[in-house]
Design a protein around this motif. Structure first.
Motif, PDB file in Angstrom:
ATOM      1  N   ILE A 130      41.644  37.157  34.230  1.00 28.28           N
ATOM      2  CA  ILE A 130      42.223  35.903  34.682  1.00 28.28           C
ATOM      3  C   ILE A 130      43.274  36.379  35.906  1.00 28.28           C
ATOM      4  CG2 ILE A 130      43.671  34.078  34.377  1.00 28.28           C
ATOM      5  CD1 ILE A 130      42.502  33.873  31.597  1.00 28.28           C
ATOM      6  N   ASN A 131      43.872  37.462  35.428  1.00 26.68           N
ATOM      7  CA  ASN A 131      45.048  37.699  36.457  1.00 26.68           C
ATOM      8  C   ASN A 131      44.212  38.386  37.589  1.00 26.68           C
ATOM      9  OD1 ASN A 131      47.148  37.449  34.846  1.00 26.68           O
ATOM     10  ND2 ASN A 131      47.096  39.362  33.824  1.00 26.68           N
ATOM     11  N   LEU A 132      43.163  39.081  37.573  1.00 26.77           N
ATOM     12  CA  LEU A 132      42.368  39.677  38.582  1.00 26.77           C
ATOM     13  C   LEU A 132      41.879  38.407  39.643  1.00 26.77           C
ATOM     14  CD1 LEU A 132      40.978  41.828  40.137  1.00 26.77           C
ATOM     15  CD2 LEU A 132      39.057  41.594  38.827  1.00 26.77           C
ATOM     16  N   GLY A 133      41.339  37.200  38.875  1.00 21.22           N
ATOM     17  CA  GLY A 133      40.920  36.166  39.713  1.00 21.22           C
ATOM     18  C   GLY A 133      42.085  35.531  40.445  1.00 21.22           C
ATOM     19  N   ARG A 134      43.282  35.458  39.824  1.00 25.24           N
ATOM     20  CA  ARG A 134      44.497  34.950  40.548  1.00 25.24           C
ATOM     21  C   ARG A 134      44.952  35.951  41.502  1.00 25.24           C
ATOM     22  NH1 ARG A 134      47.646  34.979  36.372  1.00 25.24           N
ATOM     23  NH2 ARG A 134      46.953  33.314  35.479  1.00 25.24           N
ATOM     24  N   THR A 135      45.205  37.124  41.546  1.00 29.73           N
ATOM     25  CA  THR A 135      45.408  38.256  42.457  1.00 29.73           C
ATOM     26  C   THR A 135      44.526  38.139  43.583  1.00 29.73           C
ATOM     27  OG1 THR A 135      46.330  39.492  40.794  1.00 29.73           O
ATOM     28  CG2 THR A 135      46.218  40.280  43.025  1.00 29.73           C
ATOM     29  N   LYS A 136      43.301  37.866  43.452  1.00 34.63           N
ATOM     30  CA  LYS A 136      42.236  37.970  44.471  1.00 34.63           C
ATOM     31  C   LYS A 136      42.584  36.688  45.392  1.00 34.63           C
ATOM     32  CE  LYS A 136      37.277  37.915  45.432  1.00 34.63           C
ATOM     33  NZ  LYS A 136      35.824  37.933  44.685  1.00 34.63           N
ATOM     34  N   GLN A 137      42.831  35.607  44.394  1.00 37.25           N
ATOM     35  CA  GLN A 137      42.983  34.471  45.392  1.00 37.25           C
ATOM     36  C   GLN A 137      43.999  34.285  46.287  1.00 37.25           C
ATOM     37  OE1 GLN A 137      43.282  30.998  42.882  1.00 37.25           O
ATOM     38  NE2 GLN A 137      43.397  29.504  44.709  1.00 37.25           N
ATOM     39  N   LEU A 138      45.368  34.993  45.683  1.00 40.31           N
ATOM     40  CA  LEU A 138      46.488  35.276  46.476  1.00 40.31           C
ATOM     41  C   LEU A 138      46.197  36.147  47.543  1.00 40.31           C
ATOM     42  CD1 LEU A 138      49.116  35.163  43.379  1.00 40.31           C
ATOM     43  CD2 LEU A 138      48.806  33.477  45.166  1.00 40.31           C
ATOM     44  N   PHE A 139      45.664  37.079  47.574  1.00 36.66           N
ATOM     45  CA  PHE A 139      45.178  38.210  48.339  1.00 36.66           C
ATOM     46  C   PHE A 139      44.432  37.342  49.579  1.00 36.66           C
ATOM     47  CE2 PHE A 139      42.388  41.266  50.262  1.00 36.66           C
ATOM     48  CZ  PHE A 139      43.161  42.035  50.914  1.00 36.66           C
ATOM     49  N   GLU A 140      43.655  36.739  49.288  1.00 37.97           N
ATOM     50  CA  GLU A 140      42.847  35.974  50.233  1.00 37.97           C
ATOM     51  C   GLU A 140      43.503  35.089  51.160  1.00 37.97           C
ATOM     52  OE1 GLU A 140      39.672  34.349  48.249  1.00 37.97           O
ATOM     53  OE2 GLU A 140      38.386  36.249  48.108  1.00 37.97           O
ATOM     54  N   ALA A 144      49.491  37.825  48.529  1.00 41.47           N
ATOM     55  CA  ALA A 144      49.726  39.144  47.791  1.00 41.47           C
ATOM     56  C   ALA A 144      49.218  40.332  48.653  1.00 41.47           C
ATOM     57  CB  ALA A 144      48.913  38.953  46.510  1.00 41.47           C
ATOM     58  N   ALA A 145      49.730  41.501  48.155  1.00 43.61           N
ATOM     59  CA  ALA A 145      49.522  42.742  49.043  1.00 43.61           C
ATOM     60  C   ALA A 145      48.219  43.253  48.375  1.00 43.61           C
ATOM     61  CB  ALA A 145      50.542  43.595  49.035  1.00 43.61           C
ATOM     62  N   ARG A 146      47.491  43.784  49.240  1.00 45.92           N
ATOM     63  CA  ARG A 146      46.320  44.698  48.920  1.00 45.92           C
ATOM     64  C   ARG A 146      46.398  45.591  47.783  1.00 45.92           C
ATOM     65  NH1 ARG A 146      41.179  45.610  51.233  1.00 45.92           N
ATOM     66  NH2 ARG A 146      41.875  44.731  53.077  1.00 45.92           N
ATOM     67  N   ASP A 148      48.285  45.132  45.162  1.00 47.06           N
ATOM     68  CA  ASP A 148      48.473  44.593  43.913  1.00 47.06           C
ATOM     69  C   ASP A 148      46.992  44.159  43.536  1.00 47.06           C
ATOM     70  OD1 ASP A 148      51.196  44.688  44.078  1.00 47.06           O
ATOM     71  OD2 ASP A 148      51.477  42.619  45.111  1.00 47.06           O
ATOM     72  N   TYR A 149      46.214  43.735  44.410  1.00 46.11           N
ATOM     73  CA  TYR A 149      44.800  43.514  44.139  1.00 46.11           C
ATOM     74  C   TYR A 149      44.053  44.425  43.709  1.00 46.11           C
ATOM     75  CZ  TYR A 149      39.901  42.043  44.892  1.00 46.11           C
ATOM     76  OH  TYR A 149      38.433  41.456  44.744  1.00 46.11           O
ATOM     77  N   GLU A 150      44.356  45.717  44.258  1.00 44.52           N
ATOM     78  CA  GLU A 150      43.491  47.020  43.936  1.00 44.52           C
ATOM     79  C   GLU A 150      43.854  47.658  42.471  1.00 44.52           C
ATOM     80  OE1 GLU A 150      44.111  49.647  47.148  1.00 44.52           O
ATOM     81  OE2 GLU A 150      42.845  48.852  48.590  1.00 44.52           O
ATOM     82  N   GLN A 151      45.168  47.308  42.308  1.00 42.94           N
ATOM     83  CA  GLN A 151      45.720  47.786  40.966  1.00 42.94           C
ATOM     84  C   GLN A 151      45.244  46.806  39.950  1.00 42.94           C
ATOM     85  OE1 GLN A 151      47.715  50.199  39.858  1.00 42.94           O
ATOM     86  NE2 GLN A 151      47.894  51.147  41.706  1.00 42.94           N
ATOM     87  N   SER A 152      45.082  45.563  40.104  1.00 40.92           N
ATOM     88  CA  SER A 152      44.179  44.795  39.138  1.00 40.92           C
ATOM     89  C   SER A 152      42.853  44.992  38.993  1.00 40.92           C
ATOM     90  CB  SER A 152      44.180  43.385  39.630  1.00 40.92           C
ATOM     91  OG  SER A 152      45.890  42.685  39.906  1.00 40.92           O
ATOM     92  N   GLN A 153      42.172  45.656  39.929  1.00 37.39           N
ATOM     93  CA  GLN A 153      40.845  46.179  39.462  1.00 37.39           C
ATOM     94  C   GLN A 153      40.814  47.422  38.707  1.00 37.39           C
ATOM     95  OE1 GLN A 153      39.607  46.499  43.766  1.00 37.39           O
ATOM     96  NE2 GLN A 153      38.188  44.724  43.490  1.00 37.39           N
ATOM     97  N   ILE A 154      41.911  48.363  39.061  1.00 37.95           N
ATOM     98  CA  ILE A 154      41.810  49.459  38.465  1.00 37.95           C
ATOM     99  C   ILE A 154      42.182  49.167  37.019  1.00 37.95           C
ATOM    100  CG2 ILE A 154      43.159  51.527  38.082  1.00 37.95           C
ATOM    101  CD1 ILE A 154      43.367  51.847  41.358  1.00 37.95           C
ATOM    102  N   SER A 155      43.125  48.301  36.857  1.00 41.20           N
ATOM    103  CA  SER A 155      43.422  47.874  35.418  1.00 41.20           C
ATOM    104  C   SER A 155      42.369  47.296  34.434  1.00 41.20           C
ATOM    105  CB  SER A 155      44.642  46.880  35.384  1.00 41.20           C
ATOM    106  OG  SER A 155      45.035  46.405  34.238  1.00 41.20           O
TER     107      SER A 155
END
Length: 349
Positions: A130-140, A144-146, A148-155
């Motif tokens: 869920i956090n990854l989907g929210r971060t992706k939407q904010l990045f688009e 949100a910074a890139r 943060d989005y990459e950290q969510s993917q690694i996590s």
């Protein structure tokens, strides 16, 4: 008057000598025997054969002598059988117990901990998705910074790896519980316990150790005989065989199968492609498909009994066979095999 007759008339005693009747009779008998022997050698038929020693065995590999192994390591608690015990499929043979009487209980507790850990990881993984989907939407949307989005993917990838490790550990503990739960070794099928190999109670055995020797009952029998390499090329599948079993009264004429007493019929089922250590080839013989010359009951001819077999070839004269034996020649190539070989050669050309 010739000179010889003039001289012999002076020898009165010589004139009275005649060939004895016994000598005449012996000469006639020798001539008759010589003619009869020649006719016997030329006219009497003889079935060529290749003889070999062997033993009675089971036709299928899974019907032969086999070991009953311990499924888990542990201490022998109780034997349910002894040497010579007849068992049915599923009958208990031996019961094993672990040195730690609470091992199953400890494994169950460990499994409960792993299940709780896996459930927590699954819940955390769903939250991380869920956090990854929210971060992706904010990045688009540029909120949100890139990074943060990459950290969510690694996590989320780390979370997926931890979840896979938890599932693997749970599978391993399930396997251990399953193995430890099967502590009563049972008979795989109907048969007989030939020999108990392990000791009495309080004897520790390892997983895979042979505990007893087991042989199935009511199995199709076969005879494996070993033939010389000189004759093996003439043996074909389905060739007729005469068999003599150990302990079974028999009167055998190898060249006259119809005159034998106490032998049984068979046919070649399989021929080994390579020789054994002593240079001979194994030939597997089974009962005839038409049911003629049925073998004795397995009470009289048991697995492992010695046997002798004669694979039958073409019919020739006794004289030819005697000449062949004196010169150590191989038997005559069977006519049906020669015809099939010739036709295959013509087709190949």
């Amino acid at each position: 008057m010739p000179l010889r007759e003039q001289n012999i008339q002076y020898f009165k005693t010589l004139q009275t000598i005649r060939i004895p009747m016994v000598m005449q009779t012996v000469a006639v008998l020798l001539m008759v025997a010589l003619c009869a022997g020649g006719a016997f050698l030329a006219l009497v038929p003889w079935v060529q054969n290749a003889a070999g020693q062997g033993v009675v065995t089971a036709l299928r590999p899974d019907d032969r002598l086999q070991d009953i192994n311990a499924l888990v390591s542990g201490r022998i608690e109780r034997w349910y059988v002894r040497d010579g015990t007849a068992v049915k499929k599923g009958d208990p043979i031996v019961e094993l117990v672990d040195n730690d009487p609470k091992l199953i209980e400890r494994l169950m507790d460990e499994r409960a901990q792993l299940v709780a850990k896996r459930d927590a990881l699954e819940s955390a993984f769903k939250t991380e998705q869920i956090n990854l989907g929210r971060t992706k939407q904010l990045f688009e949307e540029g909120l949100a910074a890139r990074r943060d989005y990459e950290q969510s993917q690694i996590s989320i990838e780390n979370m997926r790896s931890q979840l896979a490790e938890a599932n693997a550990a749970l599978n391993r503990i399930d396997v251990s519980i399953s193995r430890q739960s099967v502590q009563i070794v049972k008979a795989p099928r109907d048969g007989m316990i030939l020999r108990v190999n392990a000791g009495d109670t309080a004897t520790y055995v390892s997983a895979g150790q042979a505990l007893a020797r087991f042989v199935p009952t009511d199995v199709p029998r076969a005879v494996e005989i070993y033939l010389d390499g000189r004759d093996i090329s003439l043996v074909q599948q389905g060739a007729p065989v005469r068999l003599e079993f150990e302990g079974w009264p028999a009167f055998q004429f190898s060249g006259w199968p119809g005159a034998t007493i106490g032998t049984f019929g068979g046919q070649v089922a399989a021929i080994d492609l390579s020789a054994s250590a002593d240079g001979r080839f194994r030939v597997l013989v089974v009962e005839r498909e038409d049911g003629v010359d049925a073998w004795p009951d397995d009470r009289f001819v048991r697995l492992g009994s010695a046997a002798r077999g004669w694979v039958l070839f073409d019919t020739v004269s006794v004289g030819y066979e005697l000449w062949r034996q004196l010169n150590n020649f191989p038997p005559q190539f069977p006519s049906d095999v020669a015809a099939s070989s010739l036709s295959s050669d013509v087709a190949g050309r």
